[in-house]
Design a protein around this motif. Structure first.
Motif, PDB file in Angstrom:
ATOM      1  N   CYS A 165       0.836  -1.195   0.000  1.00  0.00           N
ATOM      2  CA  CYS A 165       0.000   0.000   0.000  1.00  0.00           C
ATOM      3  C   CYS A 165       0.875   1.251   0.000  1.00  0.00           C
ATOM      4  CB  CYS A 165      -0.906   0.002   1.230  1.00  0.00           C
ATOM      5  SG  CYS A 165      -1.916   1.477   1.418  1.00  0.00           S
ATOM      6  N   ILE A 166       0.573   2.180  -0.907  1.00  0.00           N
ATOM      7  CA  ILE A 166       1.172   3.513  -0.863  1.00  0.00           C
ATOM      8  C   ILE A 166       0.130   4.455  -0.282  1.00  0.00           C
ATOM      9  CG2 ILE A 166       2.227   5.394  -2.154  1.00  0.00           C
ATOM     10  CD1 ILE A 166       3.120   3.411  -4.241  1.00  0.00           C
ATOM     11  N   VAL A 167       0.485   5.084   0.829  1.00  0.00           N
ATOM     12  CA  VAL A 167      -0.412   6.027   1.491  1.00  0.00           C
ATOM     13  C   VAL A 167      -0.104   7.434   0.975  1.00  0.00           C
ATOM     14  CG1 VAL A 167      -1.182   6.995   3.678  1.00  0.00           C
ATOM     15  CG2 VAL A 167      -0.516   4.582   3.547  1.00  0.00           C
ATOM     16  N   PHE A 168      -1.109   8.067   0.387  1.00  0.00           N
ATOM     17  CA  PHE A 168      -1.003   9.449  -0.057  1.00  0.00           C
ATOM     18  C   PHE A 168      -1.818  10.319   0.901  1.00  0.00           C
ATOM     19  CE2 PHE A 168      -0.499   6.791  -3.770  1.00  0.00           C
ATOM     20  CZ  PHE A 168       0.552   7.376  -4.472  1.00  0.00           C
ATOM     21  N   VAL A 203      -6.862  11.466   2.303  1.00  0.00           N
ATOM     22  CA  VAL A 203      -5.971  10.300   2.368  1.00  0.00           C
ATOM     23  C   VAL A 203      -6.453   9.264   1.365  1.00  0.00           C
ATOM     24  CG1 VAL A 203      -5.133   8.381   3.785  1.00  0.00           C
ATOM     25  CG2 VAL A 203      -5.357  10.665   4.786  1.00  0.00           C
ATOM     26  N   GLU A 204      -5.514   8.725   0.607  1.00  0.00           N
ATOM     27  CA  GLU A 204      -5.800   7.643  -0.336  1.00  0.00           C
ATOM     28  C   GLU A 204      -4.846   6.488  -0.053  1.00  0.00           C
ATOM     29  OE1 GLU A 204      -7.291   5.410  -3.602  1.00  0.00           O
ATOM     30  OE2 GLU A 204      -8.094   7.155  -2.540  1.00  0.00           O
ATOM     31  N   LEU A 205      -5.408   5.271   0.051  1.00  0.00           N
ATOM     32  CA  LEU A 205      -4.606   4.057   0.222  1.00  0.00           C
ATOM     33  C   LEU A 205      -4.630   3.322  -1.113  1.00  0.00           C
ATOM     34  CD1 LEU A 205      -6.018   2.775   3.653  1.00  0.00           C
ATOM     35  CD2 LEU A 205      -4.217   4.481   3.246  1.00  0.00           C
ATOM     36  N   LYS A 238      -5.619  -0.143  -7.773  1.00  0.00           N
ATOM     37  CA  LYS A 238      -6.784  -0.407  -6.940  1.00  0.00           C
ATOM     38  C   LYS A 238      -6.690   0.374  -5.627  1.00  0.00           C
ATOM     39  CE  LYS A 238      -7.504  -5.057  -8.807  1.00  0.00           C
ATOM     40  NZ  LYS A 238      -7.619  -6.502  -8.476  1.00  0.00           N
ATOM     41  N   THR A 239      -7.847   0.743  -5.111  1.00  0.00           N
ATOM     42  CA  THR A 239      -7.868   1.485  -3.854  1.00  0.00           C
ATOM     43  C   THR A 239      -8.235   0.568  -2.690  1.00  0.00           C
ATOM     44  OG1 THR A 239      -8.849   3.348  -2.659  1.00  0.00           O
ATOM     45  CG2 THR A 239     -10.278   2.175  -4.224  1.00  0.00           C
ATOM     46  N   LEU A 240      -7.600   0.813  -1.557  1.00  0.00           N
ATOM     47  CA  LEU A 240      -7.910   0.102  -0.325  1.00  0.00           C
ATOM     48  C   LEU A 240      -8.574   1.028   0.691  1.00  0.00           C
ATOM     49  CD1 LEU A 240      -4.533  -1.861   0.070  1.00  0.00           C
ATOM     50  CD2 LEU A 240      -6.733  -2.830  -0.607  1.00  0.00           C
ATOM     51  N   THR A 241      -8.812   2.258   0.295  1.00  0.00           N
ATOM     52  CA  THR A 241      -9.242   3.286   1.236  1.00  0.00           C
ATOM     53  C   THR A 241     -10.523   2.905   1.977  1.00  0.00           C
ATOM     54  OG1 THR A 241      -8.237   4.932  -0.229  1.00  0.00           O
ATOM     55  CG2 THR A 241      -9.721   5.735   1.491  1.00  0.00           C
ATOM     56  N   ARG A 242     -11.541   2.424   1.262  1.00  0.00           N
ATOM     57  CA  ARG A 242     -12.827   2.148   1.903  1.00  0.00           C
ATOM     58  C   ARG A 242     -12.768   0.961   2.859  1.00  0.00           C
ATOM     59  NH1 ARG A 242     -16.174  -1.904   0.177  1.00  0.00           N
ATOM     60  NH2 ARG A 242     -17.944  -0.679   0.945  1.00  0.00           N
ATOM     61  N   PRO A 302     -10.674   2.094   7.122  1.00  0.00           N
ATOM     62  CA  PRO A 302     -10.868   3.423   7.724  1.00  0.00           C
ATOM     63  C   PRO A 302      -9.966   3.648   8.931  1.00  0.00           C
ATOM     64  CG  PRO A 302     -12.713   1.955   8.233  1.00  0.00           C
ATOM     65  CD  PRO A 302     -11.890   1.270   7.187  1.00  0.00           C
ATOM     66  N   ASP A 303      -9.568   2.573   9.604  1.00  0.00           N
ATOM     67  CA  ASP A 303      -8.674   2.698  10.748  1.00  0.00           C
ATOM     68  C   ASP A 303      -7.284   3.156  10.318  1.00  0.00           C
ATOM     69  OD1 ASP A 303      -8.831   0.210   9.430  1.00  0.00           O
ATOM     70  OD2 ASP A 303      -7.817  -0.846  11.046  1.00  0.00           O
ATOM     71  N   VAL A 304      -6.795   2.653   9.178  1.00  0.00           N
ATOM     72  CA  VAL A 304      -5.491   3.081   8.668  1.00  0.00           C
ATOM     73  C   VAL A 304      -5.573   4.529   8.181  1.00  0.00           C
ATOM     74  CG1 VAL A 304      -3.692   2.645   6.941  1.00  0.00           C
ATOM     75  CG2 VAL A 304      -4.836   0.721   8.077  1.00  0.00           C
ATOM     76  N   VAL A 305      -6.688   4.884   7.542  1.00  0.00           N
ATOM     77  CA  VAL A 305      -6.882   6.269   7.102  1.00  0.00           C
ATOM     78  C   VAL A 305      -6.824   7.211   8.299  1.00  0.00           C
ATOM     79  CG1 VAL A 305      -8.546   7.888   6.110  1.00  0.00           C
ATOM     80  CG2 VAL A 305      -8.203   5.646   5.042  1.00  0.00           C
ATOM     81  N   ALA A 306      -7.497   6.839   9.383  1.00  0.00           N
ATOM     82  CA  ALA A 306      -7.506   7.686  10.583  1.00  0.00           C
ATOM     83  C   ALA A 306      -6.105   7.835  11.165  1.00  0.00           C
ATOM     84  CB  ALA A 306      -8.464   7.104  11.621  1.00  0.00           C
TER      85      ALA A 306
END
Length: 368
Positions: A37-40, A46-48, A54-58, A61-65
């Motif tokens: 995963c590249i975190v932007f 924030v985009e994972l 492909k996106t992992l963002t949805r 949510p814990d990693v996004v936070a």
């Protein structure tokens, strides 16, 4: 986003090699068994991003936070999303890819529930950009120094992977970290820029062999040829457990297998899996899994008299972690001798110690 490096960016990849490279200036780090995963991050945005755009963002949510809470306000950080299991049978924390895979679910309500019950960690190992500066053309040691400076104050569940330039330390990591659920080692050259989609790094993974009972098969979706072989091992009580599959065959080999298996499809009575008891702890084929989705899981029983030698990289509890590789038939082996005892079980190791950079595993010469 307004970063100098915006998604999608394909992660830089690694080429498999059989031995640990020892070129001058090589740097080594653990190979984490999770989701690349590249975190932007650009402020609150924030985009994972995973491989293939492909996106992992949805799903996380814990990693996004945590990214909003701990990562620099504007950055692009390459790493791995992992889940640590802390309720294993031996009490040692270790990586759990099964639970990580279960986080990919279409229902938003379940995504929220899993984020609370099985929260993920993020292990950072490269820095692509920070503020208005792209670092992708910089050599790896420069990016590593900037990464450690930028993430100097992060705390779990955000981590910075440990690295070493000492090959003896790397060899020891390769041996002991497997017991914490890690995959092997990654090696990076000293002058390595960040090249998206290019296999410029090296990866070294564990490879092993085992003799297994071929007790069933599945038809291939393309027609009346063999799709996969179902593999079994006996436990100490003489119970045959389904431990994985072999599936990577050429079209010609799939057709040949139909003829080779034909004699063992006859007179199949009292098969240990068709009469097995999953509720009693026996692992049998046909059950739904995280990978099955709408797949046809029907299978054909074979008299459990065939033995094959297969190659595998690691075990996940009592089954093969990945699809095994068929090597050869073993007509000289008694199927009843195909037991778990033959498997090379790594010494259990605490993944928290790997993440902390435990001094016992990190002698002088290690670069943090």
């Amino acid at each position: 986003m307004k970063l100098p490096v915006d998604p999608p960016v394909e992660p830089m990849l690694a080429k498999s090699v059989p031995q640990i490279p020892t070129d001058a200036g090589m740097t080594y780090e653990p190979k984490w068994d999770g989701f690349r995963c590249i975190v932007f991050r650009d402020g609150d945005e924030v985009e994972l991003a995973s491989r293939g755009g492909k996106t992992l963002t949805r799903y996380f949510p814990d990693v996004v936070a945590q990214a909003r809470r701990q990562l620099p306000t504007r950055c692009a950080v390459d790493g791995e999303i992992i889940i640590i299991r802390r309720d294993g049978p031996d009490g040692r924390p270790r990586l759990d890819f099964d639970r990580l895979s279960q986080r990919i679910h279409p229902a938003a309500s379940r995504v929220r529930m899993l984020a609370e019950t099985t929260p993920a960690d993020f292990v950072a190992f490269d820095l692509l950009a920070i503020d208005d500066e792209s670092l992708m053309d910089q050599p790896y040691p420069v990016r590593r120094a900037r990464l450690t400076a930028a993430l100097a104050k992060v705390a779990p569940p955000i981590h910075v992977t440990q690295v070493t330039s000492d090959v003896d330390t790397a060899r020891r990591w390769f041996e002991i970290f497997e017991g914490a659920g890690l995959d092997g080692l990654i090696a990076k050259g000293a002058d390595l820029p960040y090249a998206p989609g290019k296999r410029l790094m090296f990866k070294v993974k564990h490879t092993r062999t085992a003799d297994v009972v071929v007790a069933g098969f599945r038809w291939h979706k393309s027609g009346p040829v063999v799709g996969s072989l179902l593999l079994g091992l006996y436990d100490d009580a003489g119970v045959l457990h389904h431990v994985g599959v072999c599936a990577s065959f050429t079209a010609a080999r799939r057709a040949e297998l139909v003829e080779e298996l034909a004699p063992y499809r006859e007179n199949v009575t009292g098969h240990p899996w068709t009469h097995g008891d999953h509720s009693a702890g026996q692992r049998i084929p046909g059950g739904q899994s995280r990978w099955s989705g709408g797949k046809n899981l029907e299978w054909e029983a074979l008299r459990p008299e065939l033995v094959a030698e297969v190659g595998y990289d690691a075990m996940e509890d009592d089954r093969f972690r990945h699809t095994a590789r068929f090597l050869r038939w073993r007509p000289d082996r008694d199927p009843r001798s195909c037991t778990y005892d033959q498997l090379d079980r790594p010494v259990r190791y605490d993944v928290d110690e790997v993440l902390r950079g435990d001094p016992a595993a990190t002698p002088e010469g290690t670069v943090r």
